[in-house]
Design a protein around this motif. Structure first.
Motif, PDB file in Angstrom:
ATOM      1  N   MET A   1     -52.311 -89.902 -17.689  1.00 29.15           N
ATOM      2  CA  MET A   1     -51.345 -88.573 -17.547  1.00 29.15           C
ATOM      3  C   MET A   1     -52.704 -87.399 -17.308  1.00 29.15           C
ATOM      4  N   THR A   2     -52.311 -86.390 -16.838  1.00 24.17           N
ATOM      5  CA  THR A   2     -52.399 -85.541 -16.200  1.00 24.17           C
ATOM      6  C   THR A   2     -52.735 -84.499 -16.947  1.00 24.17           C
ATOM      7  N   LYS A   3     -53.832 -83.919 -17.064  1.00 23.46           N
ATOM      8  CA  LYS A   3     -54.448 -82.685 -18.498  1.00 23.46           C
ATOM      9  C   LYS A   3     -54.593 -82.087 -17.891  1.00 23.46           C
ATOM     10  N   HIS A   4     -55.411 -81.527 -16.403  1.00 20.01           N
ATOM     11  CA  HIS A   4     -56.238 -80.270 -16.209  1.00 20.01           C
ATOM     12  C   HIS A   4     -55.807 -80.901 -14.251  1.00 20.01           C
ATOM     13  N   ILE A   5     -56.016 -79.639 -14.113  1.00 14.78           N
ATOM     14  CA  ILE A   5     -55.445 -79.857 -12.272  1.00 14.78           C
ATOM     15  C   ILE A   5     -56.488 -78.454 -11.837  1.00 14.78           C
ATOM     16  N   LEU A   6     -57.409 -78.995 -10.634  1.00 18.20           N
ATOM     17  CA  LEU A   6     -58.161 -78.325 -10.390  1.00 18.20           C
ATOM     18  C   LEU A   6     -57.672 -77.962  -9.179  1.00 18.20           C
ATOM     19  N   VAL A   7     -57.274 -76.712  -8.777  1.00 15.00           N
ATOM     20  CA  VAL A   7     -57.111 -76.410  -7.195  1.00 15.00           C
ATOM     21  C   VAL A   7     -58.495 -75.278  -6.454  1.00 15.00           C
ATOM     22  N   ALA A   8     -58.059 -75.196  -5.301  1.00 14.42           N
ATOM     23  CA  ALA A   8     -59.709 -74.817  -5.014  1.00 14.42           C
ATOM     24  C   ALA A   8     -58.420 -73.855  -3.436  1.00 14.42           C
ATOM     25  N   THR A   9     -58.905 -72.988  -3.441  1.00 10.83           N
ATOM     26  CA  THR A   9     -58.785 -71.637  -2.894  1.00 10.83           C
ATOM     27  C   THR A   9     -60.071 -71.074  -1.671  1.00 10.83           C
ATOM     28  N   ASP A  10     -59.154 -70.806  -0.128  1.00  7.85           N
ATOM     29  CA  ASP A  10     -60.215 -69.952   0.662  1.00  7.85           C
ATOM     30  C   ASP A  10     -59.124 -68.528   0.932  1.00  7.85           C
ATOM     31  N   GLY A  11     -58.175 -68.471   0.642  1.00  7.89           N
ATOM     32  CA  GLY A  11     -56.844 -67.427   1.136  1.00  7.89           C
ATOM     33  C   GLY A  11     -56.568 -67.951   1.910  1.00  7.89           C
ATOM     34  N   SER A  12     -56.146 -68.934   2.744  1.00 10.62           N
ATOM     35  CA  SER A  12     -56.252 -69.362   4.068  1.00 10.62           C
ATOM     36  C   SER A  12     -54.392 -69.797   3.212  1.00 10.62           C
ATOM     37  N   ASP A  13     -53.158 -69.886   4.147  1.00  7.51           N
ATOM     38  CA  ASP A  13     -52.146 -70.252   3.939  1.00  7.51           C
ATOM     39  C   ASP A  13     -51.588 -71.409   3.839  1.00  7.51           C
ATOM     40  N   LYS A  14     -52.593 -72.255   4.067  1.00 10.22           N
ATOM     41  CA  LYS A  14     -52.414 -73.906   3.297  1.00 10.22           C
ATOM     42  C   LYS A  14     -52.882 -73.737   2.515  1.00 10.22           C
ATOM     43  N   ALA A  15     -53.778 -73.155   1.712  1.00 11.19           N
ATOM     44  CA  ALA A  15     -54.961 -72.549   0.558  1.00 11.19           C
ATOM     45  C   ALA A  15     -53.508 -72.227  -0.265  1.00 11.19           C
TER      46      ALA A  15
END
Length: 173
Positions: A1-15
């Protein structure tokens, strides 16, 4: 079961698409969401000007780092030239702003528990280290869209994360 999600961003459209996907997942699963922006060590002005496509951040960053300016720079390039070499502070403020913008987006989607982090280091290595540190069950990143030959020779951040992560990885295309 997923309890914590990490998302990385650089501010780009894909991010930004990755942040939206991660926020929707966090909302649906009722999980914590951590938004990470990585500042590459030794960033040069030319590379920094490509850091983000978000030119709208120029006004905010220049107001914080150079409040004495009479005229707000019109682009990231102008902002870095006006800094007279103090790019480190600007990149830091820009990183904070990118992470906070992503957090605002995630909260507006309905993610209830959202944290932000801005860390220096190598992109893939830092994302993997933060995922381990916070106990992330999933990492969400945007794809870079490198050309076929360049992607085989250099390898993208998302490829490195997929190869070395100890949790699930979602690449948003």
């Amino acid at each position: 079961m997923t309890k914590h999600i990490l998302v990385a961003t650089d501010g780009s459209d894909k991010a930004r698409e990755a942040v939206t996907m991660a926020a929707n997942l966090a909302k649906a699963l009722g999980t914590r969401l951590t938004i990470l922006h990585v500042i590459l060590h030794g960033l040069r002005a030319k590379e920094a000007s490509r850091l983000t496509e978000a030119e709208h951040l120029v006004r905010r960053v220049s107001a914080v780092t150079m409040p004495q300016l009479e005229r707000v720079p019109g682009s990231m390039g102008e902002l870095f030239r006006a800094s007279h070499g103090d790019i480190g502070e600007m990149v830091s403020v820009l990183g904070d702003r990118i992470a906070e913008n992503a957090a605002e987006t995630a909260r507006s989607i309905g993610a209830s528990s959202v944290d932000t982090r801005v860390e220096p280091g190598d992109y893939a290595e830092t994302i993997l280290a933060v995922a381990e540190e916070i106990g992330a069950d999933m990492i969400v990143v945007g794809s870079r869209g490198l050309g076929r030959l360049r992607g085989m020779m250099v390898g993208s951040v998302s490829q490195k994360i997929i190869q070395h992560a100890h949790c699930s990885v979602m690449v948003v295309r």
